[in-house]
Design a protein around this motif. Structure first.
Motif, PDB file in Angstrom:
ATOM      1  N   ILE A   1      55.935  37.912  32.726  1.00 27.06           N
ATOM      2  CA  ILE A   1      54.478  37.837  32.817  1.00 27.06           C
ATOM      3  C   ILE A   1      54.085  37.958  34.280  1.00 27.06           C
ATOM      4  CG2 ILE A   1      52.439  36.383  32.508  1.00 27.06           C
ATOM      5  CD1 ILE A   1      53.844  35.088  30.124  1.00 27.06           C
ATOM      6  N   LEU A   2      53.230  38.911  34.575  1.00 29.63           N
ATOM      7  CA  LEU A   2      52.706  39.061  35.924  1.00 29.63           C
ATOM      8  C   LEU A   2      51.327  38.434  35.994  1.00 29.63           C
ATOM      9  CD1 LEU A   2      52.621  40.265  38.816  1.00 29.63           C
ATOM     10  CD2 LEU A   2      51.608  42.315  37.794  1.00 29.63           C
ATOM     11  N   VAL A   3      51.170  37.477  36.896  1.00 28.52           N
ATOM     12  CA  VAL A   3      49.831  36.971  37.201  1.00 28.52           C
ATOM     13  C   VAL A   3      49.322  37.892  38.310  1.00 28.52           C
ATOM     14  CG1 VAL A   3      48.434  34.960  37.756  1.00 28.52           C
ATOM     15  CG2 VAL A   3      50.691  34.652  36.714  1.00 28.52           C
ATOM     16  N   GLY A   4      48.661  38.955  37.899  1.00 29.67           N
ATOM     17  CA  GLY A   4      48.275  40.005  38.831  1.00 29.67           C
ATOM     18  C   GLY A   4      46.976  39.705  39.545  1.00 29.67           C
ATOM     19  N   ASP A   5      46.809  40.304  40.734  1.00 25.44           N
ATOM     20  CA  ASP A   5      45.523  40.166  41.408  1.00 25.44           C
ATOM     21  C   ASP A   5      44.449  40.970  40.678  1.00 25.44           C
ATOM     22  OD1 ASP A   5      46.284  42.721  42.147  1.00 25.44           O
ATOM     23  OD2 ASP A   5      46.212  42.365  44.303  1.00 25.44           O
ATOM     24  N   SER A   6      44.856  41.651  39.609  1.00 20.62           N
ATOM     25  CA  SER A   6      43.891  42.280  38.703  1.00 20.62           C
ATOM     26  C   SER A   6      42.948  41.245  38.103  1.00 20.62           C
ATOM     27  CB  SER A   6      44.614  43.025  37.578  1.00 20.62           C
ATOM     28  OG  SER A   6      45.605  42.213  36.973  1.00 20.62           O
ATOM     29  N   LEU A   7      43.301  39.960  38.223  1.00 19.49           N
ATOM     30  CA  LEU A   7      42.413  38.899  37.746  1.00 19.49           C
ATOM     31  C   LEU A   7      41.062  38.990  38.446  1.00 19.49           C
ATOM     32  CD1 LEU A   7      42.013  36.239  39.881  1.00 19.49           C
ATOM     33  CD2 LEU A   7      44.432  36.020  39.392  1.00 19.49           C
ATOM     34  N   GLY A   8      41.039  39.560  39.650  1.00 19.63           N
ATOM     35  CA  GLY A   8      39.773  39.721  40.346  1.00 19.63           C
ATOM     36  C   GLY A   8      38.793  40.561  39.562  1.00 19.63           C
ATOM     37  N   MET A   9      39.321  41.581  38.866  1.00 21.85           N
ATOM     38  CA  MET A   9      38.464  42.480  38.103  1.00 21.85           C
ATOM     39  C   MET A   9      38.247  42.000  36.677  1.00 21.85           C
ATOM     40  SD  MET A   9      40.216  45.976  39.560  1.00 21.85           S
ATOM     41  CE  MET A   9      39.026  47.159  38.939  1.00 21.85           C
ATOM     42  N   VAL A  10      39.310  41.529  36.011  1.00 21.34           N
ATOM     43  CA  VAL A  10      39.202  41.198  34.585  1.00 21.34           C
ATOM     44  C   VAL A  10      38.780  39.756  34.327  1.00 21.34           C
ATOM     45  CG1 VAL A  10      40.862  42.967  33.930  1.00 21.34           C
ATOM     46  CG2 VAL A  10      41.667  40.656  34.363  1.00 21.34           C
ATOM     47  N   CYS A  11      38.942  38.877  35.305  1.00 20.94           N
ATOM     48  CA  CYS A  11      38.558  37.473  35.115  1.00 20.94           C
ATOM     49  C   CYS A  11      37.369  37.056  35.987  1.00 20.94           C
ATOM     50  CB  CYS A  11      39.734  36.543  35.429  1.00 20.94           C
ATOM     51  SG  CYS A  11      41.149  36.711  34.339  1.00 20.94           S
ATOM     52  N   LEU A  12      37.323  37.571  37.209  1.00 16.54           N
ATOM     53  CA  LEU A  12      36.305  37.124  38.159  1.00 16.54           C
ATOM     54  C   LEU A  12      35.164  38.114  38.351  1.00 16.54           C
ATOM     55  CD1 LEU A  12      38.700  35.597  40.871  1.00 16.54           C
ATOM     56  CD2 LEU A  12      37.610  34.460  38.921  1.00 16.54           C
ATOM     57  N   GLY A  13      35.299  39.311  37.790  1.00 21.04           N
ATOM     58  CA  GLY A  13      34.192  40.265  37.823  1.00 21.04           C
ATOM     59  C   GLY A  13      34.034  41.045  39.109  1.00 21.04           C
ATOM     60  N   TYR A  14      35.056  41.059  39.977  1.00 15.19           N
ATOM     61  CA  TYR A  14      34.988  41.859  41.191  1.00 15.19           C
ATOM     62  C   TYR A  14      35.157  43.340  40.838  1.00 15.19           C
ATOM     63  CZ  TYR A  14      35.952  37.374  43.554  1.00 15.19           C
ATOM     64  OH  TYR A  14      35.916  36.077  43.984  1.00 15.19           O
ATOM     65  N   LYS A  15      34.711  44.215  41.733  1.00 12.56           N
ATOM     66  CA  LYS A  15      34.837  45.658  41.482  1.00 12.56           C
ATOM     67  C   LYS A  15      36.241  46.171  41.788  1.00 12.56           C
ATOM     68  CE  LYS A  15      33.009  47.147  46.010  1.00 12.56           C
ATOM     69  NZ  LYS A  15      34.207  47.828  46.515  1.00 12.56           N
ATOM     70  N   ASP A  16      37.014  45.375  42.542  1.00 13.21           N
ATOM     71  CA  ASP A  16      38.399  45.737  42.845  1.00 13.21           C
ATOM     72  C   ASP A  16      39.180  44.453  43.103  1.00 13.21           C
ATOM     73  OD1 ASP A  16      37.783  44.970  45.541  1.00 13.21           O
ATOM     74  OD2 ASP A  16      37.068  47.003  45.946  1.00 13.21           O
ATOM     75  N   THR A  17      40.392  44.573  43.634  1.00 12.63           N
ATOM     76  CA  THR A  17      41.247  43.393  43.834  1.00 12.63           C
ATOM     77  C   THR A  17      41.153  42.817  45.243  1.00 12.63           C
ATOM     78  OG1 THR A  17      43.164  44.712  44.535  1.00 12.63           O
ATOM     79  CG2 THR A  17      42.896  44.316  42.170  1.00 12.63           C
ATOM     80  N   LEU A  18      40.401  43.443  46.115  1.00 14.12           N
ATOM     81  CA  LEU A  18      40.430  43.091  47.539  1.00 14.12           C
ATOM     82  C   LEU A  18      39.832  41.727  47.862  1.00 14.12           C
ATOM     83  CD1 LEU A  18      39.488  46.574  49.065  1.00 14.12           C
ATOM     84  CD2 LEU A  18      41.748  45.629  48.615  1.00 14.12           C
ATOM     85  N   SER A  19      38.973  41.213  47.003  1.00 13.78           N
ATOM     86  CA  SER A  19      38.325  39.929  47.281  1.00 13.78           C
ATOM     87  C   SER A  19      39.126  38.725  46.799  1.00 13.78           C
ATOM     88  CB  SER A  19      36.931  39.898  46.622  1.00 13.78           C
ATOM     89  OG  SER A  19      36.102  40.910  47.147  1.00 13.78           O
ATOM     90  N   VAL A  20      40.223  38.966  46.116  1.00 20.76           N
ATOM     91  CA  VAL A  20      41.027  37.866  45.573  1.00 20.76           C
ATOM     92  C   VAL A  20      41.731  37.109  46.698  1.00 20.76           C
ATOM     93  CG1 VAL A  20      42.939  37.267  44.042  1.00 20.76           C
ATOM     94  CG2 VAL A  20      41.368  39.113  43.421  1.00 20.76           C
ATOM     95  N   THR A  21      41.686  35.784  46.644  1.00 21.41           N
ATOM     96  CA  THR A  21      42.282  34.933  47.673  1.00 21.41           C
ATOM     97  C   THR A  21      43.576  34.281  47.179  1.00 21.41           C
ATOM     98  OG1 THR A  21      41.102  32.944  46.957  1.00 21.41           O
ATOM     99  CG2 THR A  21      39.957  34.400  48.513  1.00 21.41           C
ATOM    100  N   MET A  22      44.300  33.668  48.091  1.00 17.46           N
ATOM    101  CA  MET A  22      45.493  32.912  47.720  1.00 17.46           C
ATOM    102  C   MET A  22      45.132  31.765  46.781  1.00 17.46           C
ATOM    103  SD  MET A  22      48.596  33.712  48.579  1.00 17.46           S
ATOM    104  CE  MET A  22      49.374  32.094  48.432  1.00 17.46           C
TER     105      MET A  22
END
Length: 280
Positions: free
Chosen positions: A41-62
């Motif tokens: 299971i990958l906990v991907g920074d894709s969570l920025g888009m699919v969970c947090l509603g960002y337009k890309d992954t760049l805003s995801v923090t540690m």
């Protein structure tokens, strides 16, 4: 089912056994995947888009990543959980890379970390591995480089870029990565890379010749109706099922159908009568 780890991934390649991975971002979904027999299971920074509603992954923090990694590791008992290293958590220096990778293992309890890039992150990967932290590489279409690529575009279609991606794979293997994600590249290029390196390749939009596959679970379950990548096969229309359930619930509440007696708690009528008589 035996606990999946780095060694089982490497053994799978040598035994010609396909590796299965999906993304997950919370406890309940991780538990379902784990019980289904997923390898990783990958906990991907894709969570920025699919969970947090960002337009890309760049805003995801540690902190974003650690919050979700902790949830997933509580639900996954047998799958290898890989935690993504978000943008600017490893590019700034080797020190930062090791420190942040350590947080994903120590605080998030993940079994490995993933980071994007090949030649450019050779020293970071080497240092993280030296710190006894397993690293999954990620080359090809790397979402954190979306501004450089000019969008989410297939990579490696011309000779020079194809050669660069092959070199990236070789350098990641040399640095000690235990596996490499190949994203958004032609399947023939993925085949060459898979046959060239001794570590397993995990494809997403890279064709059938990779040693394993990974998809974003929201994509493969049809939870989004506005966009579906070309490489995603739908394994269910969960989005439609969920929307229907929500609409049915709303209608039944408004019409007074739910909750009826079946879903309500009861008590002795004599107690109710006594309460009424006493003016309670």
């Amino acid at each position: 089912m035996a606990k999946n780890n780095v060694s089982t991934f490497v053994s799978a390649k040598h035994n010609n056994e396909k590796i299965t991975m999906l993304t997950a971002y919370d406890y309940s979904m991780a538990k379902l995947m784990d019980e289904s027999g997923i390898n990783g299971i990958l906990v991907g920074d894709s969570l920025g888009m699919v969970c947090l509603g960002y337009k890309d992954t760049l805003s995801v923090t540690m902190e974003d990543m650690l919050h979700h990694i902790k949830a997933v590791t509580r639900g996954a008992k047998d799958a290898l959980v890989v935690g993504d290293m978000p943008f600017m958590s490893y590019q700034t220096s080797v020190y930062d890379a090791v420190k942040n990778a350590g947080r994903i293992i120590q605080e998030g309890l993940a079994g490995a970390v993933k980071l994007e890039g090949g030649v450019s992150v050779y020293e970071q990967v080497k240092a993280i591995v030296k710190a006894q932290i397993p690293v999954m590489g990620h080359i090809g279409l790397t979402p954190q480089s979306v501004n450089v690529f000019g969008g989410f575009k297939v990579q490696g279609k011309d000779e020079s870029k194809a050669k660069n991606i092959i070199e990236d794979a070789k350098r990641l293997e040399e640095a000690g990565a235990f596996s490499i994600v190949l994203e958004g590249i032609p399947y023939k290029l993925a085949k060459i890379i898979t046959e060239t390196v001794s570590v397993p390749t995990i494809g997403i939009g890279a064709g059938k010749y990779c040693d394993g596959q990974i998809l974003v679970y929201q994509d493969m379950l049809g939870l989004f109706s506005d966009f579906k990548p070309k490489f995603v096969k739908s394994y269910g229309n969960a989005g439609e099922v969920i929307r229907k359930a929500f609409k049915d619930y709303i209608a039944e509440v408004k019409e007074g159908i739910f909750p009826d007696e079946e879903y309500s708690f009861k008590m002795d009528d004599s107690i109710i009568d006594k309460c009424i008589k006493e003016g309670v």
